[in-house]
Design an enzyme around this catalytic site. Structure first.
Site, PDB file in Angstrom:
ATOM      1  CD  GLU A 229      44.539  22.315  35.396  1.00  0.00           C
ATOM      2  OE1 GLU A 229      45.668  22.670  35.765  1.00  0.00           O
ATOM      3  OE2 GLU A 229      43.553  23.089  35.380  1.00  0.00           O
TER       4      GLU A 229
ATOM      5  N   GLY B 255      42.943  29.784  40.273  1.00  0.00           N
ATOM      6  CA  GLY B 255      43.776  29.589  39.094  1.00  0.00           C
ATOM      7  C   GLY B 255      43.933  30.892  38.329  1.00  0.00           C
ATOM      8  N   GLY B 256      43.113  31.067  37.308  1.00  0.00           N
ATOM      9  CA  GLY B 256      43.213  32.217  36.403  1.00  0.00           C
ATOM     10  C   GLY B 256      43.353  33.555  37.114  1.00  0.00           C
TER      11      GLY B 256
ATOM     12  CD  GLU C 238      40.757  23.206  42.547  1.00  0.00           C
ATOM     13  OE1 GLU C 238      40.857  24.432  42.518  1.00  0.00           O
ATOM     14  OE2 GLU C 238      41.552  22.446  41.969  1.00  0.00           O
TER      15      GLU C 238
ATOM     16  CG  HIS D  16      44.875  20.867  39.986  1.00  0.00           C
ATOM     17  ND1 HIS D  16      44.414  20.816  38.691  1.00  0.00           N
ATOM     18  CD2 HIS D  16      44.436  22.038  40.508  1.00  0.00           C
ATOM     19  CE1 HIS D  16      43.731  21.922  38.443  1.00  0.00           C
ATOM     20  NE2 HIS D  16      43.734  22.686  39.522  1.00  0.00           N
TER      21      HIS D  16
ATOM     22  CB  SER E 146      35.360  29.947  37.548  1.00  0.00           C
ATOM     23  OG  SER E 146      35.809  29.209  36.426  1.00  0.00           O
TER      24      SER E 146
ATOM     25  N   GLY F  25      38.616  26.787  35.247  1.00  0.00           N
ATOM     26  CA  GLY F  25      39.055  27.470  34.038  1.00  0.00           C
ATOM     27  C   GLY F  25      37.947  27.664  33.015  1.00  0.00           C
TER      28      GLY F  25
ATOM     29  CG  ASN G  74      47.377  25.788  40.658  1.00  0.00           C
ATOM     30  OD1 ASN G  74      48.553  25.787  40.276  1.00  0.00           O
ATOM     31  ND2 ASN G  74      46.508  24.846  40.305  1.00  0.00           N
ATOM     32  CD1 TRP G  75      50.203  31.902  40.647  1.00  0.00           C
ATOM     33  CD2 TRP G  75      52.336  32.321  40.068  1.00  0.00           C
ATOM     34  NE1 TRP G  75      50.604  33.040  41.294  1.00  0.00           N
ATOM     35  CE2 TRP G  75      51.908  33.318  40.964  1.00  0.00           C
ATOM     36  CE3 TRP G  75      53.649  32.373  39.575  1.00  0.00           C
ATOM     37  CZ2 TRP G  75      52.735  34.368  41.368  1.00  0.00           C
ATOM     38  CZ3 TRP G  75      54.463  33.410  39.982  1.00  0.00           C
ATOM     39  CH2 TRP G  75      54.019  34.397  40.865  1.00  0.00           C
ATOM     40  CE  LYS G  76      44.919  25.936  37.229  1.00  0.00           C
ATOM     41  NZ  LYS G  76      43.638  25.581  36.651  1.00  0.00           N
TER      42      LYS G  76
HETATM   43  P1  PGA Z   1      40.455  28.521  37.908  1.00  0.00           P
HETATM   44  O1  PGA Z   1      41.361  27.286  38.410  1.00  0.00           O
HETATM   45  O2  PGA Z   1      40.358  29.476  39.090  1.00  0.00           O
HETATM   46  O3  PGA Z   1      41.172  29.099  36.751  1.00  0.00           O
HETATM   47  O4  PGA Z   1      39.118  27.941  37.567  1.00  0.00           O
HETATM   48  C1  PGA Z   1      41.226  26.783  39.695  1.00  0.00           C
HETATM   49  C2  PGA Z   1      42.204  25.654  39.894  1.00  0.00           C
HETATM   50  O5  PGA Z   1      42.483  24.922  38.931  1.00  0.00           O
HETATM   51  O6  PGA Z   1      42.719  25.461  41.010  1.00  0.00           O
END
Ligand code: PGA
Length: 249
Positions: A96, A233-234, A166, A94, A212, A172, A9-11
């Site tokens: 966010e 994510g990251g 999640e 998600h 993470s 993150g 997930n590149w956000k």
């Molecule tokens: P993260 O994000 O790997 O940076 O913790 C995961 C996500 O939001 O899907």
């Protein structure tokens, strides 16, 4: 069918040039894997991601969509619009989106319906906040998120649903749920699905862990029996790290 999946997930990261450059790095790392591999660039870069990945088994998926088919929703993108450019999977719910855009379970139920109607596969995200975990309410919260957004569906709809647990406190933050915490929750999710739809449905659903995940912890997390993959994510923003995670299967 239950499959291994690793989705990046590149956000809201990577403009067009950066998208092309990360994809060319991903192509260098790519090799046949036991997992379905997906990346979710921003809307503006979906088309160029498709072009850059032609012929490769990396799926391009979307991060979000609106529930309406079309209409006066300035700034939004519909399921059919995604479908029309070749997108087959969309991430919904998600944390966010829930936290910054007020997406509720009720809204997500509508988005899920709209995605399924357009024959998109859904990666449905949910998870508790730190305060819930500290209070010991994590299972209750997760159960209600799943029930409210998904339990109006018929059993066969779950052929097009991937679950993504999640925990918000692990996204993150560098803090990961322990492999045992992930397994415990994934088993609970499968049990919740089995109670409503039966064991066959529950056993056929892929349940991803997100929060993470990195090369150093992926193998142990993915080794747990109810963890079928990860939403990354990251670490998905770096091709070597992302493929180290993919290759953890
Ligand atoms: P993260 O994000 O790997 O940076 O913790 C995961 C996500 O939001 O899907």
């Amino acid at each position: 069918m239950r499959k291994h999946i690793v989705a990046g997930n590149w956000k809201m990261n990577n403009d067009l040039a950066q998208t092309k450059s990360l994809i060319s790095e991903l192509k260098k790392q790519h090799q046949t894997s036991n997992a379905e591999v997906m990346i979710a660039p921003s809307f503006t870069n979906l088309m160029s991601a498709f072009e850059a990945l032609k012929g490769l088994e990396i799926q391009v998926i979307a991060q979000n969509m609106h529930f309406a088919e079309s209409g006066a929703y300035t700034g939004e993108v519909s399921a059919d619009m995604l479908k029309s450019i070749g997108v087959q999977t969309v991430i919904l719910g998600h944390s966010e989106r829930r936290a910054y855009f007020n997406e509720t379970d009720e809204l997500l139920a509508k988005k899920v319906d709209s995605a399924l109607k357009s024959k998109l596969r859904v990666i449905f995200c949910f998870g508790e906040e730190l305060k819930d975990r500290k209070a010991g309410n994590h299972e209750t919260i997760v159960e209600s998120q799943i029930k409210n957004a998904l339990f109006h569906l018929k059993a066969n709809a779950f052929e097009s649903i991937v679950m993504a647990y999640e925990p918000v406190w692990a996204i993150g933050t560098g803090e990961t749920a322990s492999p045992e915490q992930a397994q415990e929750m994934h088993a609970f999710i499968r049990k919740t699905l089995a109670n409503e739809y039966g064991k066959e449905v529950a056993d056929s659903i892929s349940i991803l862990y997100g929060g993470s995940v990195k090369p150093s912890n992926a193998k142990e997390i993915f080794s747990k029996p109810d963890v079928d993959g990860g939403l990354i994510g990251g670490a998905a923003l770096n091709a070597e790290d992302f493929y180290a995670i993919v290759n953890a299967f």
